[in-house]
Design a protein around this motif. Structure first.
Motif, PDB file in Angstrom:
ATOM      1  N   GLY A   1     -56.442 113.483  61.602  1.00  0.00           N
ATOM      2  CA  GLY A   1     -57.008 112.545  60.704  1.00  0.00           C
ATOM      3  C   GLY A   1     -55.954 111.529  60.010  1.00  0.00           C
ATOM      4  N   THR A   2     -54.903 112.033  59.530  1.00  0.00           N
ATOM      5  CA  THR A   2     -53.983 111.282  58.992  1.00  0.00           C
ATOM      6  C   THR A   2     -53.358 110.382  60.192  1.00  0.00           C
ATOM      7  N   THR A   3     -53.079 110.835  61.292  1.00  0.00           N
ATOM      8  CA  THR A   3     -52.456 110.159  62.289  1.00  0.00           C
ATOM      9  C   THR A   3     -53.592 108.782  62.540  1.00  0.00           C
ATOM     10  N   SER A   4     -54.718 108.946  62.844  1.00  0.00           N
ATOM     11  CA  SER A   4     -55.990 108.145  62.910  1.00  0.00           C
ATOM     12  C   SER A   4     -55.765 106.984  61.740  1.00  0.00           C
ATOM     13  N   GLN A   5     -55.519 107.493  60.769  1.00  0.00           N
ATOM     14  CA  GLN A   5     -55.646 106.516  59.612  1.00  0.00           C
ATOM     15  C   GLN A   5     -54.399 105.473  59.660  1.00  0.00           C
ATOM     16  N   LYS A   6     -53.139 106.208  60.055  1.00  0.00           N
ATOM     17  CA  LYS A   6     -52.160 105.398  60.141  1.00  0.00           C
ATOM     18  C   LYS A   6     -51.973 104.513  61.251  1.00  0.00           C
ATOM     19  N   LEU A   7     -52.795 105.093  62.286  1.00  0.00           N
ATOM     20  CA  LEU A   7     -52.824 104.285  63.606  1.00  0.00           C
ATOM     21  C   LEU A   7     -53.765 102.904  63.609  1.00  0.00           C
ATOM     22  N   LEU A   8     -54.953 103.192  62.929  1.00  0.00           N
ATOM     23  CA  LEU A   8     -56.018 102.136  63.098  1.00  0.00           C
ATOM     24  C   LEU A   8     -56.216 101.657  61.674  1.00  0.00           C
ATOM     25  N   SER A   9     -55.696 101.739  60.709  1.00  0.00           N
ATOM     26  CA  SER A   9     -56.153 101.271  59.415  1.00  0.00           C
ATOM     27  C   SER A   9     -55.617  99.768  59.517  1.00  0.00           C
ATOM     28  N   ALA A  10     -56.171  98.659  58.935  1.00  0.00           N
ATOM     29  CA  ALA A  10     -55.669  97.484  58.867  1.00  0.00           C
ATOM     30  C   ALA A  10     -54.973  96.931  57.762  1.00  0.00           C
ATOM     31  N   GLY A  11     -54.133  95.962  57.854  1.00  0.00           N
ATOM     32  CA  GLY A  11     -53.156  95.746  56.699  1.00  0.00           C
ATOM     33  C   GLY A  11     -52.135  96.196  56.833  1.00  0.00           C
ATOM     34  N   SER A  12     -51.693  97.123  57.610  1.00  0.00           N
ATOM     35  CA  SER A  12     -50.429  97.836  57.741  1.00  0.00           C
ATOM     36  C   SER A  12     -49.403  97.020  58.552  1.00  0.00           C
ATOM     37  N   PRO A  13     -48.157  97.073  58.515  1.00  0.00           N
ATOM     38  CA  PRO A  13     -47.160  96.012  59.486  1.00  0.00           C
ATOM     39  C   PRO A  13     -47.554  96.600  60.887  1.00  0.00           C
ATOM     40  N   GLY A  14     -47.799  95.631  61.414  1.00  0.00           N
ATOM     41  CA  GLY A  14     -47.857  96.248  62.990  1.00  0.00           C
ATOM     42  C   GLY A  14     -49.213  96.681  63.384  1.00  0.00           C
ATOM     43  N   GLY A  15     -50.168  96.713  62.478  1.00  0.00           N
ATOM     44  CA  GLY A  15     -51.662  97.087  62.589  1.00  0.00           C
ATOM     45  C   GLY A  15     -52.577  96.186  63.248  1.00  0.00           C
ATOM     46  N   ILE A  16     -53.746  96.844  63.479  1.00  0.00           N
ATOM     47  CA  ILE A  16     -54.727  96.021  63.720  1.00  0.00           C
ATOM     48  C   ILE A  16     -55.269  94.831  62.537  1.00  0.00           C
ATOM     49  N   LEU A  17     -55.849  93.644  63.086  1.00  0.00           N
ATOM     50  CA  LEU A  17     -56.327  92.856  62.096  1.00  0.00           C
ATOM     51  C   LEU A  17     -57.722  93.487  61.477  1.00  0.00           C
TER      52      LEU A  17
ATOM     53  N   LEU B   1     -60.743 112.157  68.783  1.00  0.00           N
ATOM     54  CA  LEU B   1     -62.130 110.856  69.142  1.00  0.00           C
ATOM     55  C   LEU B   1     -63.066 111.026  67.843  1.00  0.00           C
ATOM     56  N   SER B   2     -63.191 112.264  67.398  1.00  0.00           N
ATOM     57  CA  SER B   2     -64.148 112.267  66.112  1.00  0.00           C
ATOM     58  C   SER B   2     -63.658 111.579  64.765  1.00  0.00           C
ATOM     59  N   GLN B   3     -62.373 111.287  64.941  1.00  0.00           N
ATOM     60  CA  GLN B   3     -61.795 110.798  63.522  1.00  0.00           C
ATOM     61  C   GLN B   3     -61.457 109.340  63.653  1.00  0.00           C
ATOM     62  N   VAL B   4     -61.672 108.644  64.544  1.00  0.00           N
ATOM     63  CA  VAL B   4     -61.101 107.222  64.728  1.00  0.00           C
ATOM     64  C   VAL B   4     -62.191 106.082  64.342  1.00  0.00           C
ATOM     65  N   SER B   5     -63.451 106.634  64.385  1.00  0.00           N
ATOM     66  CA  SER B   5     -64.537 105.613  63.876  1.00  0.00           C
ATOM     67  C   SER B   5     -64.334 105.197  62.500  1.00  0.00           C
ATOM     68  N   TYR B   6     -63.975 106.009  61.317  1.00  0.00           N
ATOM     69  CA  TYR B   6     -63.683 105.655  60.194  1.00  0.00           C
ATOM     70  C   TYR B   6     -62.965 104.609  59.615  1.00  0.00           C
ATOM     71  N   PRO B   7     -61.701 104.754  60.240  1.00  0.00           N
ATOM     72  CA  PRO B   7     -60.665 103.616  59.778  1.00  0.00           C
ATOM     73  C   PRO B   7     -60.803 102.300  60.457  1.00  0.00           C
ATOM     74  N   LEU B   8     -61.535 102.383  61.758  1.00  0.00           N
ATOM     75  CA  LEU B   8     -62.045 101.216  62.424  1.00  0.00           C
ATOM     76  C   LEU B   8     -63.158 100.599  61.615  1.00  0.00           C
ATOM     77  N   ALA B   9     -64.022 101.321  61.091  1.00  0.00           N
ATOM     78  CA  ALA B   9     -65.159 100.813  60.645  1.00  0.00           C
ATOM     79  C   ALA B   9     -64.695 100.320  58.913  1.00  0.00           C
ATOM     80  N   GLU B  10     -63.678 100.876  58.397  1.00  0.00           N
ATOM     81  CA  GLU B  10     -63.448 100.471  56.992  1.00  0.00           C
ATOM     82  C   GLU B  10     -62.439  99.180  57.189  1.00  0.00           C
ATOM     83  N   ALA B  11     -62.074  99.010  58.660  1.00  0.00           N
ATOM     84  CA  ALA B  11     -61.101  97.954  58.841  1.00  0.00           C
ATOM     85  C   ALA B  11     -62.153  96.641  59.102  1.00  0.00           C
ATOM     86  N   GLY B  12     -63.347  96.895  59.177  1.00  0.00           N
ATOM     87  CA  GLY B  12     -64.263  95.725  59.178  1.00  0.00           C
ATOM     88  C   GLY B  12     -64.817  95.556  60.747  1.00  0.00           C
ATOM     89  N   TYR B  13     -64.928  96.767  61.368  1.00  0.00           N
ATOM     90  CA  TYR B  13     -65.609  96.536  62.852  1.00  0.00           C
ATOM     91  C   TYR B  13     -66.701  97.457  63.049  1.00  0.00           C
TER      92      TYR B  13
END
Length: 219
Positions: free
Chosen positions: A192-208, A60-72
């Protein structure tokens, strides 16, 4: 001896063929995601299917960053967690059971992210020690209750026991690596690495990409 060697080579050939014929990435339907156009995301405390009790808040403490970087815009996870506690919801299972419309009434977010940690911790594997963190996630539209996106990711930090002293040396090195990983909580950095892989935008099958990103709408 020759027969044994032939069998080994045959097995390696089959393994190489299987690896070369890996299934292509699964097609993801983004129609509902693009129609919903979420701007803000509420992250719920992750469910924990691992035996490690620290997994939920480590992730939980590490998921905000990739989501914010993705533009949310991500609602502050500490504030969200405290709000749940003040309303008598203290376990991820109870929180995940709250109906989406109720979550929207309380927090005003467009979407909620439901995460499940499926693997978390360091494992001793004979001649090496591997720290593995795996998780899956689902993004749900809080206005309609519909699923916008699902994904899964895993990361590891494998430390091989390649040390002098033959097999005994390798076993000792692996045991030492496991102790070091456990004491230093290597799982946290792997999470932290898992969070980045899971929630970073732009990767195949990832969030928009979200509306705060310069790449919004380019998917």
């Amino acid at each position: 001896m020759k027969d044994l060697l032939k069998r080994a080579l045959a097995l390696l050939a089959v393994a190489g063929l299987a690896a070369g014929c890996a299934a292509p990435p699964k097609h993801v339907d983004y129609a509902a995601f693009k129609e919903s156009k979420p701007r803000s995301i509420l992250v719920l405390p992750p469910l924990n299917e691992s035996p490690d009790v620290t997994a939920t808040y480590s992730m939980l403490s590490q998921v905000s960053y990739p989501l914010a970087e993705a533009g949310y815009y991500v609602l502050p996870v500490a504030l969200v967690d405290e709000t749940f506690r003040q309303n008598g919801l203290t376990t991820p299972g109870d929180i995940h059971a709250v109906p989406p419309p109720k979550l929207r009434d309380i927090f005003g977010a467009d979407a909620a992210l439901y995460i499940t940690v499926t693997d978390y911790g360091t494992k001793y594997q004979v001649v090496n020690s591997a720290t593995v963190v795996s998780a899956k996630a689902k993004l749900v539209d809080l206005r309609t209750g519909g699923t916008l996106w699902t994904g899964a990711a895993s990361a590891s930090n494998s430390q091989s026991g390649n040390a002098g002293g033959g097999l005994v040396g390798m076993l000792v090195a692996a045991a030492v690596a496991q102790v070091i990983n456990s004491v230093s909580d290597a799982s946290y950095s792997v999470a932290g690495t898992t969070s980045q892989k899971l929630l970073s935008a732009g990767s195949p099958g990832g969030i928009l990409y979200g509306p705060r990103s310069a790449r919004y709408g380019a998917d």
